[in-house]
Design a protein around this motif. Structure first.
Motif, PDB file in Angstrom:
ATOM      1  N   VAL A  91       2.013   1.111  10.167  1.00  0.00           N
ATOM      2  CA  VAL A  91       1.363   1.727   9.015  1.00  0.00           C
ATOM      3  C   VAL A  91       1.334   3.237   9.211  1.00  0.00           C
ATOM      4  N   LEU A  92       1.485   3.959   8.119  1.00  0.00           N
ATOM      5  CA  LEU A  92       1.347   5.410   8.141  1.00  0.00           C
ATOM      6  C   LEU A  92       0.877   5.893   6.777  1.00  0.00           C
ATOM      7  N   LEU A  93       0.366   7.100   6.747  1.00  0.00           N
ATOM      8  CA  LEU A  93      -0.037   7.735   5.492  1.00  0.00           C
ATOM      9  C   LEU A  93       0.962   8.821   5.166  1.00  0.00           C
ATOM     10  N   TYR A  94       1.379   8.867   3.910  1.00  0.00           N
ATOM     11  CA  TYR A  94       2.304   9.900   3.466  1.00  0.00           C
ATOM     12  C   TYR A  94       1.913  10.328   2.056  1.00  0.00           C
ATOM     13  N   ASN A  95       1.531  11.584   1.891  1.00  0.00           N
ATOM     14  CA  ASN A  95       1.181  12.152   0.582  1.00  0.00           C
ATOM     15  C   ASN A  95       0.268  11.247  -0.236  1.00  0.00           C
ATOM     16  N   ASP A  96      -0.845  10.865   0.347  1.00  0.00           N
ATOM     17  CA  ASP A  96      -1.841  10.032  -0.330  1.00  0.00           C
ATOM     18  C   ASP A  96      -1.308   8.645  -0.676  1.00  0.00           C
ATOM     19  N   HIS A  97      -0.341   8.172   0.088  1.00  0.00           N
ATOM     20  CA  HIS A  97       0.185   6.816  -0.065  1.00  0.00           C
ATOM     21  C   HIS A  97       0.056   6.081   1.272  1.00  0.00           C
ATOM     22  N   LEU A  98      -0.327   4.838   1.191  1.00  0.00           N
ATOM     23  CA  LEU A  98      -0.359   3.968   2.352  1.00  0.00           C
ATOM     24  C   LEU A  98       1.024   3.330   2.463  1.00  0.00           C
ATOM     25  N   VAL A  99       1.652   3.468   3.613  1.00  0.00           N
ATOM     26  CA  VAL A  99       3.008   2.955   3.826  1.00  0.00           C
ATOM     27  C   VAL A  99       2.971   1.954   4.964  1.00  0.00           C
ATOM     28  N   LEU A 100       3.335   0.722   4.649  1.00  0.00           N
ATOM     29  CA  LEU A 100       3.495  -0.300   5.681  1.00  0.00           C
ATOM     30  C   LEU A 100       4.962  -0.670   5.726  1.00  0.00           C
ATOM     31  N   TYR A 101       5.481  -0.840   6.928  1.00  0.00           N
ATOM     32  CA  TYR A 101       6.902  -1.169   7.039  1.00  0.00           C
ATOM     33  C   TYR A 101       7.157  -1.997   8.270  1.00  0.00           C
ATOM     34  N   ILE A 102       8.288  -2.641   8.231  1.00  0.00           N
ATOM     35  CA  ILE A 102       8.751  -3.434   9.370  1.00  0.00           C
ATOM     36  C   ILE A 102      10.257  -3.225   9.504  1.00  0.00           C
ATOM     37  N   SER A 103      10.715  -3.152  10.726  1.00  0.00           N
ATOM     38  CA  SER A 103      12.149  -2.987  10.991  1.00  0.00           C
ATOM     39  C   SER A 103      12.742  -4.341  11.360  1.00  0.00           C
ATOM     40  N   SER A 104      13.941  -4.575  10.860  1.00  0.00           N
ATOM     41  CA  SER A 104      14.637  -5.812  11.183  1.00  0.00           C
ATOM     42  C   SER A 104      16.134  -5.527  11.175  1.00  0.00           C
ATOM     43  N   SER A 105      16.762  -5.724  12.303  1.00  0.00           N
ATOM     44  CA  SER A 105      18.197  -5.497  12.430  1.00  0.00           C
ATOM     45  C   SER A 105      18.540  -4.078  11.977  1.00  0.00           C
ATOM     46  N   ASN A 106      19.286  -3.938  10.888  1.00  0.00           N
ATOM     47  CA  ASN A 106      19.683  -2.616  10.409  1.00  0.00           C
ATOM     48  C   ASN A 106      19.007  -2.238   9.098  1.00  0.00           C
ATOM     49  N   VAL A 107      17.826  -2.811   8.825  1.00  0.00           N
ATOM     50  CA  VAL A 107      17.078  -2.476   7.611  1.00  0.00           C
ATOM     51  C   VAL A 107      15.613  -2.247   7.938  1.00  0.00           C
ATOM     52  N   LYS A 108      14.946  -1.524   7.054  1.00  0.00           N
ATOM     53  CA  LYS A 108      13.505  -1.363   7.101  1.00  0.00           C
ATOM     54  C   LYS A 108      12.960  -1.800   5.749  1.00  0.00           C
ATOM     55  N   ILE A 109      11.924  -2.610   5.787  1.00  0.00           N
ATOM     56  CA  ILE A 109      11.267  -3.077   4.568  1.00  0.00           C
ATOM     57  C   ILE A 109       9.965  -2.300   4.446  1.00  0.00           C
ATOM     58  N   PHE A 110       9.800  -1.592   3.328  1.00  0.00           N
ATOM     59  CA  PHE A 110       8.626  -0.767   3.090  1.00  0.00           C
ATOM     60  C   PHE A 110       7.805  -1.327   1.946  1.00  0.00           C
ATOM     61  N   ILE A 111       6.491  -1.254   2.093  1.00  0.00           N
ATOM     62  CA  ILE A 111       5.560  -1.495   1.003  1.00  0.00           C
ATOM     63  C   ILE A 111       4.726  -0.228   0.895  1.00  0.00           C
ATOM     64  N   ILE A 112       4.723   0.372  -0.288  1.00  0.00           N
ATOM     65  CA  ILE A 112       3.980   1.606  -0.529  1.00  0.00           C
ATOM     66  C   ILE A 112       2.833   1.282  -1.480  1.00  0.00           C
ATOM     67  N   ALA A 113       1.648   1.761  -1.147  1.00  0.00           N
ATOM     68  CA  ALA A 113       0.481   1.531  -1.995  1.00  0.00           C
ATOM     69  C   ALA A 113      -0.372   2.793  -2.019  1.00  0.00           C
ATOM     70  N   SER A 114      -1.359   2.775  -2.868  1.00  0.00           N
ATOM     71  CA  SER A 114      -2.327   3.866  -2.914  1.00  0.00           C
ATOM     72  C   SER A 114      -3.066   3.916  -1.588  1.00  0.00           C
ATOM     73  N   SER A 115      -3.470   5.104  -1.182  1.00  0.00           N
ATOM     74  CA  SER A 115      -4.183   5.229   0.094  1.00  0.00           C
ATOM     75  C   SER A 115      -5.521   4.504   0.068  1.00  0.00           C
ATOM     76  N   SER A 116      -6.012   4.179  -1.120  1.00  0.00           N
ATOM     77  CA  SER A 116      -7.284   3.460  -1.221  1.00  0.00           C
ATOM     78  C   SER A 116      -7.101   1.942  -1.174  1.00  0.00           C
ATOM     79  N   ALA A 117      -5.858   1.469  -1.117  1.00  0.00           N
ATOM     80  CA  ALA A 117      -5.589   0.028  -1.092  1.00  0.00           C
ATOM     81  C   ALA A 117      -6.027  -0.570   0.244  1.00  0.00           C
ATOM     82  N   ASN A 118      -6.319  -1.845   0.216  1.00  0.00           N
ATOM     83  CA  ASN A 118      -6.717  -2.566   1.415  1.00  0.00           C
ATOM     84  C   ASN A 118      -5.485  -2.792   2.289  1.00  0.00           C
ATOM     85  N   GLU A 119      -5.517  -2.236   3.480  1.00  0.00           N
ATOM     86  CA  GLU A 119      -4.370  -2.307   4.392  1.00  0.00           C
ATOM     87  C   GLU A 119      -4.019  -3.747   4.767  1.00  0.00           C
TER      88      GLU A 119
END
Length: 127
Positions: free
Chosen positions: A48-76
């Motif tokens: 998880v990381l914060l970027y410009n008032d967005h909550l970013v969750l991601y996971i790496s798998s093989s040669n891809v990254k899957i991102f979910i971006i939400a408002s920083s106020s969203a439940n992590e």
């Protein structure tokens, strides 16, 4: 979903923010988020990381990254559940190997899995 070079494989945007209106602005945002994710310590679990008032969750798998971006106020924890739901669905659809080739070859199933999980930013079910 981005490949290891930062190219978009699949994306769904549910925001009316000006920053996401055009493909160029989306690509710029995706590149910035990927750059920040690449600077963080890589783990085998979701991150998880914060970027410009967005909550970013991601996971790496093989040669891809899957991102979910939400408002920083969203439940992590809820957003992490969404990420795990997508990862689980893709593992099932792609027979255990989430990679760029599999995502491209099965794009219709990938988009269907995302649509079944979330529509217009509303989360339906994650398990």
């Amino acid at each position: 979903i981005l490949d290891s070079n930062g190219n978009r494989l699949c994306a769904k945007y549910y925001s009316n923010l000006k920053q996401f209106k055009t493909k160029d602005s989306q690509t710029k945002f995706e590149s910035a988020v990927l750059a920040k994710a690449n600077r963080s310590v890589q783990r085998s679990d979701s991150d998880v990381l914060l970027y410009n008032d967005h909550l970013v969750l991601y996971i790496s798998s093989s040669n891809v990254k899957i991102f979910i971006i939400a408002s920083s106020s969203a439940n992590e924890l809820v957003i992490d559940s969404v990420l795990r739901g997508i990862e689980s669905a893709l593992n099932t659809l792609l027979k255990g190997s989430i990679d760029a080739r599999g995502i491209i070859d099965n794009m219709d199933y990938v988009l269907l899995a995302i649509d079944e999980l979330c529509e217009d930013g509303i989360i339906f079910e994650t398990s």
